[in-house]
Design a protein around this motif. Structure first.
Motif, PDB file in Angstrom:
ATOM      1  N   SER A  87       0.800  -1.224   0.000  1.00 51.54           N
ATOM      2  CA  SER A  87       0.000   0.000   0.000  1.00 51.54           C
ATOM      3  C   SER A  87       0.834   1.277   0.000  1.00 51.54           C
ATOM      4  CB  SER A  87      -0.924   0.009   1.225  1.00 51.54           C
ATOM      5  OG  SER A  87      -0.150   0.073   2.407  1.00 51.54           O
ATOM      6  N   THR A  88       2.120   1.158   0.301  1.00 55.54           N
ATOM      7  CA  THR A  88       2.973   2.361   0.346  1.00 55.54           C
ATOM      8  C   THR A  88       4.221   2.117  -0.487  1.00 55.54           C
ATOM      9  OG1 THR A  88       4.458   1.713   2.115  1.00 55.54           O
ATOM     10  CG2 THR A  88       2.380   2.638   2.794  1.00 55.54           C
ATOM     11  N   SER A  89       4.958   3.200  -0.724  1.00 59.70           N
ATOM     12  CA  SER A  89       6.194   3.028  -1.491  1.00 59.70           C
ATOM     13  C   SER A  89       7.352   2.602  -0.574  1.00 59.70           C
ATOM     14  CB  SER A  89       6.520   4.299  -2.267  1.00 59.70           C
ATOM     15  OG  SER A  89       6.387   5.388  -1.405  1.00 59.70           O
ATOM     16  N   ASP A  90       7.212   2.785   0.770  1.00 58.98           N
ATOM     17  CA  ASP A  90       8.310   2.332   1.653  1.00 58.98           C
ATOM     18  C   ASP A  90       8.235   0.819   1.826  1.00 58.98           C
ATOM     19  OD1 ASP A  90       6.763   4.577   2.556  1.00 58.98           O
ATOM     20  OD2 ASP A  90       6.671   3.738   4.579  1.00 58.98           O
ATOM     21  N   ARG A  91       9.346   0.265   2.310  1.00 57.28           N
ATOM     22  CA  ARG A  91       9.340  -1.162   2.617  1.00 57.28           C
ATOM     23  C   ARG A  91       8.698  -1.294   3.997  1.00 57.28           C
ATOM     24  NH1 ARG A  91      12.985  -5.857   3.108  1.00 57.28           N
ATOM     25  NH2 ARG A  91      13.954  -4.825   4.849  1.00 57.28           N
ATOM     26  N   ARG A  98       4.115   1.348  15.305  1.00 58.48           N
ATOM     27  CA  ARG A  98       3.523   2.211  16.351  1.00 58.48           C
ATOM     28  C   ARG A  98       2.405   3.044  15.764  1.00 58.48           C
ATOM     29  NH1 ARG A  98       7.581   5.467  20.039  1.00 58.48           N
ATOM     30  NH2 ARG A  98       5.581   6.466  20.342  1.00 58.48           N
ATOM     31  N   ARG A  99       2.607   3.474  14.500  1.00 57.87           N
ATOM     32  CA  ARG A  99       1.589   4.282  13.828  1.00 57.87           C
ATOM     33  C   ARG A  99       0.289   3.479  13.655  1.00 57.87           C
ATOM     34  NH1 ARG A  99       0.200   4.442   8.677  1.00 57.87           N
ATOM     35  NH2 ARG A  99      -0.884   6.290   7.920  1.00 57.87           N
ATOM     36  N   GLU A 100       0.424   2.208  13.227  1.00 59.07           N
ATOM     37  CA  GLU A 100      -0.783   1.388  13.049  1.00 59.07           C
ATOM     38  C   GLU A 100      -1.493   1.151  14.384  1.00 59.07           C
ATOM     39  OE1 GLU A 100      -0.117  -1.543   9.269  1.00 59.07           O
ATOM     40  OE2 GLU A 100       1.433  -1.588  10.811  1.00 59.07           O
ATOM     41  N   ALA A 134      -2.241   3.740  -0.063  1.00 63.48           N
ATOM     42  CA  ALA A 134      -2.251   4.902   0.823  1.00 63.48           C
ATOM     43  C   ALA A 134      -1.818   6.148   0.073  1.00 63.48           C
ATOM     44  CB  ALA A 134      -1.321   4.662   2.003  1.00 63.48           C
ATOM     45  N   ASP A 135      -2.645   7.184   0.153  1.00 64.58           N
ATOM     46  CA  ASP A 135      -2.259   8.490  -0.391  1.00 64.58           C
ATOM     47  C   ASP A 135      -2.813   9.572   0.534  1.00 64.58           C
ATOM     48  OD1 ASP A 135      -0.969   9.931  -2.652  1.00 64.58           O
ATOM     49  OD2 ASP A 135      -2.952  10.819  -2.829  1.00 64.58           O
ATOM     50  N   ALA A 136      -2.532   9.406   1.824  1.00 65.89           N
ATOM     51  CA  ALA A 136      -2.981  10.295   2.909  1.00 65.89           C
ATOM     52  C   ALA A 136      -4.472  10.132   3.202  1.00 65.89           C
ATOM     53  CB  ALA A 136      -2.650  11.755   2.640  1.00 65.89           C
ATOM     54  N   GLY A 137      -4.827  10.550   4.412  1.00 64.42           N
ATOM     55  CA  GLY A 137      -6.227  10.483   4.828  1.00 64.42           C
ATOM     56  C   GLY A 137      -6.714   9.061   5.056  1.00 64.42           C
ATOM     57  N   GLU A 181       0.513  16.902  -0.168  1.00 62.26           N
ATOM     58  CA  GLU A 181       0.109  18.037   0.671  1.00 62.26           C
ATOM     59  C   GLU A 181       0.327  17.727   2.151  1.00 62.26           C
ATOM     60  OE1 GLU A 181      -3.437  19.794  -2.209  1.00 62.26           O
ATOM     61  OE2 GLU A 181      -3.958  18.288  -0.718  1.00 62.26           O
ATOM     62  N   ASP A 182       0.071  16.475   2.530  1.00 61.31           N
ATOM     63  CA  ASP A 182       0.267  16.052   3.914  1.00 61.31           C
ATOM     64  C   ASP A 182       1.753  16.164   4.274  1.00 61.31           C
ATOM     65  OD1 ASP A 182       0.683  14.525   6.237  1.00 61.31           O
ATOM     66  OD2 ASP A 182      -1.007  13.231   5.826  1.00 61.31           O
ATOM     67  N   GLU A 183       2.598  15.736   3.344  1.00 58.83           N
ATOM     68  CA  GLU A 183       4.035  15.706   3.598  1.00 58.83           C
ATOM     69  C   GLU A 183       4.651  17.109   3.638  1.00 58.83           C
ATOM     70  OE1 GLU A 183       7.777  13.458   1.546  1.00 58.83           O
ATOM     71  OE2 GLU A 183       5.773  12.673   1.129  1.00 58.83           O
ATOM     72  N   ALA A 187      -0.062  21.994   8.054  1.00 53.04           N
ATOM     73  CA  ALA A 187      -0.854  21.339   9.110  1.00 53.04           C
ATOM     74  C   ALA A 187      -1.764  20.290   8.501  1.00 53.04           C
ATOM     75  CB  ALA A 187      -1.690  22.365   9.869  1.00 53.04           C
ATOM     76  N   ASP A 188      -2.097  19.309   9.333  1.00 57.81           N
ATOM     77  CA  ASP A 188      -2.965  18.195   8.925  1.00 57.81           C
ATOM     78  C   ASP A 188      -3.883  17.932  10.117  1.00 57.81           C
ATOM     79  OD1 ASP A 188      -3.930  15.691   8.029  1.00 57.81           O
ATOM     80  OD2 ASP A 188      -2.203  14.618   8.836  1.00 57.81           O
ATOM     81  N   MET A 189      -5.191  17.993   9.900  1.00 60.23           N
ATOM     82  CA  MET A 189      -6.127  17.839  11.017  1.00 60.23           C
ATOM     83  C   MET A 189      -7.266  16.885  10.644  1.00 60.23           C
ATOM     84  SD  MET A 189      -8.045  20.755  13.303  1.00 60.23           S
ATOM     85  CE  MET A 189      -9.291  21.327  12.153  1.00 60.23           C
TER      86      MET A 189
HETATM   87  O1  CDP Z   1      -3.072   8.215   6.398  1.00 59.41           O
HETATM   88  P1  CDP Z   1      -3.214   9.300   7.416  1.00 59.41           P
HETATM   89  O2  CDP Z   1      -3.175  10.674   6.774  1.00 59.41           O
HETATM   90  O3  CDP Z   1      -4.393   9.115   8.307  1.00 59.41           O
HETATM   91  O4  CDP Z   1      -1.962   9.178   8.393  1.00 59.41           O
HETATM   92  P2  CDP Z   1      -0.506   9.844   8.358  1.00 59.41           P
HETATM   93  O5  CDP Z   1       0.296   9.136   9.419  1.00 59.41           O
HETATM   94  O6  CDP Z   1      -0.623  11.329   8.410  1.00 59.41           O
HETATM   95  O7  CDP Z   1       0.081   9.388   6.966  1.00 59.41           O
HETATM   96  C1  CDP Z   1      -0.077  10.172   5.821  1.00 59.41           C
HETATM   97  C2  CDP Z   1       0.281   9.371   4.611  1.00 59.41           C
HETATM   98  O8  CDP Z   1       1.675   9.093   4.588  1.00 59.41           O
HETATM   99  C3  CDP Z   1      -0.357   7.978   4.511  1.00 59.41           C
HETATM  100  O9  CDP Z   1      -1.707   8.003   4.120  1.00 59.41           O
HETATM  101  C4  CDP Z   1       0.517   7.386   3.443  1.00 59.41           C
HETATM  102  O10 CDP Z   1       0.141   7.896   2.173  1.00 59.41           O
HETATM  103  C5  CDP Z   1       1.890   7.923   3.849  1.00 59.41           C
HETATM  104  N1  CDP Z   1       2.598   6.908   4.650  1.00 59.41           N
HETATM  105  C6  CDP Z   1       3.371   5.960   3.966  1.00 59.41           C
HETATM  106  O11 CDP Z   1       3.466   6.039   2.747  1.00 59.41           O
HETATM  107  N2  CDP Z   1       4.021   4.977   4.671  1.00 59.41           N
HETATM  108  C7  CDP Z   1       3.907   4.885   6.007  1.00 59.41           C
HETATM  109  N3  CDP Z   1       4.539   3.933   6.667  1.00 59.41           N
HETATM  110  C8  CDP Z   1       3.111   5.821   6.697  1.00 59.41           C
HETATM  111  C9  CDP Z   1       2.468   6.829   5.990  1.00 59.41           C
END
Ligand code: CDP
Length: 250
Positions: A87-91, A98-100, A134-137, A181-183, A187-189
């Motif tokens: 779902s993401t570009s990172d490994r 911790r985030r999950e 995943a593309d934020a939100g 935009e998130d990156e 701000a992100d709320m």
């Molecule tokens: O997804 P959300 O905006 O609720 O959470 P976030 O922690 O603010 O992450 C923002 C975005 O960063 C995610 O939706 C992913 O697109 C990206 N992300 C990622 O690519 N790999 C991760 N390990 C964590 C976040």
């Protein structure tokens, strides 16, 4: 002195208020919702919000396992937010990050006030949120889809829950950030709400907002939640009208 805006090399907002993906400041990404796509669970929902894609499955109410978790007077609500390895570009490590773990908790807290848990003593209701892309939100789209899957499972609810992340780019409050935009934004709320009882069930803020921006962000989130709530109702209506017409054909 001109205040530096950390937005990478290119501006995230043009002088006439257009974002890098062509949206206006108060415009949500394109949203698609569908319910009832999985057969081995009580309810399911799929959401696409821009490039973010999430599927949610709900099991229950069913007997709580392990048994010691069962509550005599109510059901327990369990959630699991998980990002698929692709779902993401990172490994991504297969172990929960911790985030999950944090997002799992805030999603449970965002949904819990809406679910009538006291109707199902000693049971558990399990909500599995799988991020496919995943593309934020993702926490907010996960909440919107989870509430939809709970409704499709027929679990009694006080209200729906829908969520959207608002943010700040180049000093302007904007609706529904994408990953770029998130990156690079200021701000992100993420905000989750029960639209009919007008209750906020999740509010997080990463970055800084003035009091006026916070208020503007909350009213923008309210407008986003209202749009999402209409789409949730439409997705449920479509499911039930298509199953009624399938029954008529039998
Ligand atoms: O997804 P959300 O905006 O609720 O959470 P976030 O922690 O603010 O992450 C923002 C975005 O960063 C995610 O939706 C992913 O697109 C990206 N992300 C990622 O690519 N790999 C991760 N390990 C964590 C976040």
């Amino acid at each position: 002195m001109v205040e530096a805006v950390d937005s990478g090399s290119k501006p995230l907002l043009s002088p006439d208020g257009i974002r890098t993906d062509g949206r206006k400041i108060d415009e949500m990404r394109k949203v698609k919702m569908e319910v009832g796509l999985l057969k081995n669970c009580s309810g399911s929902a799929y959401i696409e919000q821009g490039k973010t894609k999430i599927i949610v499955a709900v099991h229950g109410p069913r007997e709580a396992h392990p048994k010691h978790l069962a509550q005599p007077g109510r059901a327990i609500l369990r959630t699991r937010y998980h990002m698929a390895p692709f779902s993401t570009s990172d490994r991504k490590s297969p172990a929960p990050s911790r985030r999950e773990i944090e997002i799992t908790k805030v999603i449970r807290e965002a949904l819990e006030p809406a679910v009538m848990l006291d109707e199902f003593p000693k049971t558990s209701i399990d909500v599995f949120i799988e991020v496919l892309q995943a593309d934020a939100g993702t926490r907010s789209a996960g909440i919107t889809a989870a509430a939809l899957a709970l409704a499709e499972a027929g679990i009694p609810m006080r209200d729906m829950v829908a969520a959207v992340a608002v943010g700040k780019l180049e000093g302007r409050v904007v609706m529904d950030l994408n990953e770029e935009e998130d990156e690079h934004g200021q701000a992100d709320m993420p905000v989750a709400m029960m639209p009919n009882v007008n209750r906020i069930t999740l509010l997080q803020l990463n970055g800084r907002l003035t009091r006026a921006e916070l208020e503007e962000g909350l009213s923008m989130a309210r407008r986003g939640v209202d749009q999402l709530y209409e789409m949730q109702k439409q997705a449920l209506r479509e499911k039930y009208t298509s199953s009624e017409s399938a029954q008529e054909e039998d």
